[in-house]
Design a protein around this motif. Structure first.
Motif, PDB file in Angstrom:
ATOM      1  N   SER A 169      -6.465  -2.874  -6.102  1.00  0.00           N
ATOM      2  CA  SER A 169      -6.482  -2.115  -4.688  1.00  0.00           C
ATOM      3  C   SER A 169      -7.784  -1.912  -3.900  1.00  0.00           C
ATOM      4  O   SER A 169      -8.109  -2.233  -2.879  1.00  0.00           O
ATOM      5  CB  SER A 169      -5.645  -0.720  -4.481  1.00  0.00           C
TER       6      SER A 169
ATOM      7  N   ASN B 208      -0.830  -8.693  -7.349  1.00  0.00           N
ATOM      8  CA  ASN B 208      -1.680  -8.002  -5.938  1.00  0.00           C
ATOM      9  C   ASN B 208      -2.478  -8.994  -5.223  1.00  0.00           C
ATOM     10  O   ASN B 208      -2.535  -9.223  -4.177  1.00  0.00           O
ATOM     11  CB  ASN B 208      -2.404  -6.748  -6.534  1.00  0.00           C
TER      12      ASN B 208
ATOM     13  N   TYR C   8      -4.395   3.393  -9.163  1.00  0.00           N
ATOM     14  CA  TYR C   8      -4.648   3.072  -7.610  1.00  0.00           C
ATOM     15  C   TYR C   8      -5.678   4.064  -7.072  1.00  0.00           C
ATOM     16  O   TYR C   8      -5.889   5.448  -7.404  1.00  0.00           O
ATOM     17  CB  TYR C   8      -3.428   3.588  -6.876  1.00  0.00           C
TER      18      TYR C   8
ATOM     19  N   ALA D  89      -6.789   4.516  -0.232  1.00  0.00           N
ATOM     20  CA  ALA D  89      -7.343   3.162   0.700  1.00  0.00           C
ATOM     21  C   ALA D  89      -8.543   3.737   1.301  1.00  0.00           C
ATOM     22  O   ALA D  89      -9.719   3.022   1.624  1.00  0.00           O
ATOM     23  CB  ALA D  89      -6.357   3.036   1.438  1.00  0.00           C
TER      24      ALA D  89
ATOM     25  N   GLU E 283       0.788  -1.236   0.131  1.00  0.00           N
ATOM     26  CA  GLU E 283       0.105  -0.063  -0.034  1.00  0.00           C
ATOM     27  C   GLU E 283       0.999   1.359   0.121  1.00  0.00           C
ATOM     28  O   GLU E 283       0.587   2.323  -0.705  1.00  0.00           O
ATOM     29  CB  GLU E 283      -0.846  -0.075   1.239  1.00  0.00           C
TER      30      GLU E 283
END
Length: 811
Positions: free
Chosen positions: A195, A226, A161, A164, A143
């Motif tokens: 992600s 990933n 991306y 988060a 991350e």
């Protein structure tokens, strides 16, 4: 000895970035993440013989280590990765980066040194036990790297991306939780590096079945890697354009899923190029040819089961643009598919700086839906470099308010479909139409300006304070006339009056006690931290309980309190927990020598230095800072050093005062000056000359006295240094005397509890200062009436006229 997590990641990034050379970050990430992948699967294969990834002979990270320093290292690494790829059917997934590319990595010795250094960096990481020990070292490292690569890649290349914090919001508002079953499915039609899907999966501890599709070949490969890196080896990630060539179909129909999330590219103009079949996605209207936002939203909607739920990140234009998009929007609203809209701050995403929104769709009970729940969260963020970032409190507030459908003034509202469909709105979903998030303008009271006094309505607006501090209003204000009050005290005394009030002191004490009770309720769990602890569960329990305890507290915003815990968790406690999990309480508390790595240009700032010069020993105290040891065990000696320091400061002041008086032109010390500077060396030299020359006795005495002052200054500074050195050595030795109980007491009570309590105490101070500031503003705004100002103006005008007359100017 293990480093703190944050230090480990910082070291990793700095080292990698240092070796990047002229390569773009969006390209360089492929090399770094490939090495990370090989290191992880190699470590995992050592620890788990049943690992789903087969690491063959000649295809491991150890083989890369053996290639260090070899002039053919690039070619050897390519062959190692090829062997690993072939053994696991990962061709064109993990072997896209060419480690023998001279244009990107340099020629000859340059490539040899660069790749050898990179392999060395990753050798420092140990992933064998990270998941077994309850902490996702690898996931957090990944991350960290992805966030930095996205930041460095720039607008055109940063779309692989999703931040988060935003990903977690999507997961939570679609209803993925601890009750989600492993056989339930989640789908991302524009999954990028995966992600977003992984953050969604993290919200389902029982597991969830993952599906995704990505158009870009390199990003698709990144996503496959990933998934494996995050123990989701069976995730089904397919390649291709979702709109023109959807890969998840069955019997010529789109496959459906329980949940869907997506962060598609914004406003794609070429979305329909090559489109020959719509799979029933455009039954409510075809999106405009030059804008693909609704194509992705409709694809997500069509891909949901009859009870499915989805969330899509889109630009605000989808909420209000007309023509074809207006037609689609009306159809979706009429069928009740749009459950909610969340407006986000600008500049959150790496691919664009424009503000975006989350459109939440829900097919379950859609026909009975009577409104759209809207949130304007555009103002809740913190600056983070050149981007904005959602804080923990922003994320938590969005999720709580949305899932509980709580209406909050100027923040959230359930907007009836009838209001949205009203002709004046015409199904325009632009959030400001329904939520006014602007701060109310202050209304100036003309009567107060004319006749004096502070309007009662302005004081009534502070009723939250008066409810908490019942007698404070009557202490601060006296009645002027009906509807107006005067400050009963001088405006300069307002702050101290508030702070001295018994009610404020009681409120502050109750807040402190509440924090104490909260910490006491969790202290045993914190003391029990070990290698099986799951940090996310730990902070989840702490945070939820703190929010619940402060929700009923007047004046304090429970989310502001929550942020004090969460920011300290992210900055300090999480690192501490990581150390304790990996080393145990006692070993984690032991000092370690600082890292000095000239090859990687890394140098740690020491927390404690014992000795001096080349023989000095530099130490890091990762868990217990020396200041805490001093405060706990050496408080009296620190007081003694402080007193010595005060004496040294006084000695410096005396020297400065004496030289300031005499080291001036024609002063007694003027001959000892050199370019207007004076020092002990110059003073001593001048004294020697003055004695030889038989100079003025007053000058000689002045020079002698100044040398005495310099000596006194040096002596006091030396005493401070010696005392500090003695204390530093005593502190270092004291670490060896600590028991596990001592360490726990220092960390839990002296560090964690104390710091969180002080931070929340700061929130109490802030709300008090806000009250004081408002009262001072009101007091100053209405301090003088218009009549008084006119009188003062007339006086000043008369003075000006008199001065002009005196100078011969007659009006």
């Amino acid at each position: 000895m293990a480093l703190k997590k944050s230090d480990l990641y910082t070291s990793l990034w700095k080292s990698c970035d240092e070796l990047r050379g002229g390569m773009d970050a969006s390209q360089y990430k492929d090399y770094i993440l490939t090495l990370l992948f090989v290191k992880y699967v190699s470590d995992k294969a050592k620890a788990d013989p049943n690992s789903l990834i087969d690491v063959p002979t000649g295809g491991s990270f150890d083989d890369m280590l053996a290639a260090k320093g070899d002039k053919e290292i690039g070619d050897r690494i390519n062959k190692i990765i090829a062997a690993l790829a072939e053994a696991n059917g990962l061709q064109k997934v993990i072997d896209l980066a060419d480690f023998n590319d001279e244009e990107k990595l340099g020629k000859g010795k340059e490539m040899q040194d660069r790749l050898s250094a990179l392999v060395t960096i990753f050798n420092d990481l140990d992933f064998r036990g990270s998941r077994a020990e309850g902490d996702d070292l690898l996931g957090d490292a990944y991350e960290y790297l992805m966030r930095h690569f996205a930041t460095e890649s720039g607008k055109s290349k940063g779309q692989f991306y999703t931040p988060a914090e935003v990903s977690r919001i999507l997961a939570k508002v679609v209803g993925i939780s601890t009750t989600t079953n492993q056989d339930q499915t989640v789908y991302d039609p524009t999954c990028g590096s995966g992600s977003l899907l992984l953050k969604v999966a993290a919200e389902a501890p029982r597991g969830i079945t993952i599906y995704g599709q990505e158009k870009d070949n390199a990003t698709w490969a990144l996503s496959r890697m990933n998934m494996i890196l995050h123990a989701n080896e069976v995730a089904d990630i397919r390649k291709g354009d979702t709109i023109t060539s959807p890969q998840f179909t069955k019997n010529d129909q789109l496959q459906s899923f329980d949940f869907a999330v997506s962060n598609p590219p914004f406003s794609v103009k070429s979305w329909s190029n090559g489109l020959d079949k719509d799979y029933g996605r455009f039954e409510f209207g075809r999106p405009p040819e030059k804008n693909g936002d609704y194509a992705f939203l409709l694809h997500v909607l069509k891909s949901l089961k009859s009870t499915g739920k989805g969330a899509v990140i889109l630009p605000h234009g989808v909420l209000f643009r007309g023509n074809a998009e207006s037609t689609i929007r009306k159809e979706l609203l009429k069928r009740g598919y749009i459950k909610g809209i969340i407006g986000l701050p600008a500049n959150l995403f790496y691919g664009t700086g424009i503000p975006a929104c989350i459109v939440v769709v829900d097919k379950e009970q859609a026909a009975a839906r009577a409104g759209v729940f809207m949130i304007d969260a555009s103002k809740g963020f913190i600056k983070d470099g050149n981007k904005n970032r959602l804080r923990s409190q922003d994320l938590q507030k969005i999720v709580d308010v949305f899932n509980k459908q709580t209406e909050v003034d100027r923040y959230s509202r359930m907007v009836p479909l009838a209001e949205i469909a009203d002709p004046k709105n015409d199904c325009n979903l632009n959030i400001p139409r329904y939520i006014d998030s602007s701060e109310p303008e202050e209304i100036q009271d003309l009567d107060a300006h004319l006749h004096g006094g502070i309007p009662e309505r302005d004081l009534d607006a502070l009723n939250g304070y008066w409810d908490a501090f019942a007698s404070l209003r009557t202490t601060l204000f006296s009645q002027n006339r009906p509807g107006y009050s005067d400050l009963a005290i001088d405006v300069a005394d307002v702050q101290q009056t508030v702070l001295d009030s018994a009610e404020f002191k009681k409120f502050a004490a109750e807040v402190g006690a509440k924090v104490g009770h909260w910490f006491a309720a969790h202290r045993d769990d914190l003391a029990a931290i070990n290698k099986k602890t799951t940090p996310s569960d730990l902070i989840g329990s702490l945070g939820d309980d703190l929010l619940a305890r402060f929700k009923p507290v007047a004046l304090l915003d429970e989310y502001d309190v929550y942020e004090q815990l969460m920011s300290y968790w992210h900055n300090v406690i999480h690192d501490d927990v990581f150390l304790i999990m990996n080393q145990g309480w006692l070993d984690a508390a032991k000092p370690r020598k600082t890292i000095e790595d000239k090859d990687r240009k890394l140098s740690e700032a020491p927390d404690l230095v014992v000795g001096s010069g080349r023989s000095a020993s530099k130490y890091k105290m990762d868990l217990i800072p020396p200041s805490l040891m001093v405060a706990t065990y050496f408080a009296e000696y620190q007081t003694y050093i402080d007193e010595l320091g005060t004496a040294a400061e006084e000695a410096v002041r005396v020297v400065e005062e004496y030289t300031g008086e005499h080291a001036v032109e024609d002063g007694l010390l003027s001959d000892a000056m050199d370019d207007e500077k004076i020092s002990k060396a110059l003073t001593t030299a001048r004294l020697k000359d003055a004695k030889r020359e038989g100079s003025d006795p007053d000058e000689v005495r002045a020079l002698q006295h100044l040398i005495e002052l310099y000596d006194a200054e040096a002596a006091t500074k030396k005493a401070v240094r010696e005392a500090q050195a003695e204390l530093d050595l005593a502190v270092l030795k004291e670490y060896d005397n600590l028991t596990e109980g001592d360490v726990q007491s220092l960390v839990l009570d002296g560090k964690w509890h104390h710091t969180v309590a002080k931070r929340i105490e700061g929130e109490v101070d802030s709300l008090t200062l806000a009250l004081v500031s408002r009262i001072e503003d009101l007091g100053e705004s209405y301090a003088e009436t218009v009549g008084e100002l006119d009188t003062e103006m007339a006086k000043l005008a008369g003075k000006v006229a008199a001065h002009l007359a005196d100078m011969g100017f007659i009006a």
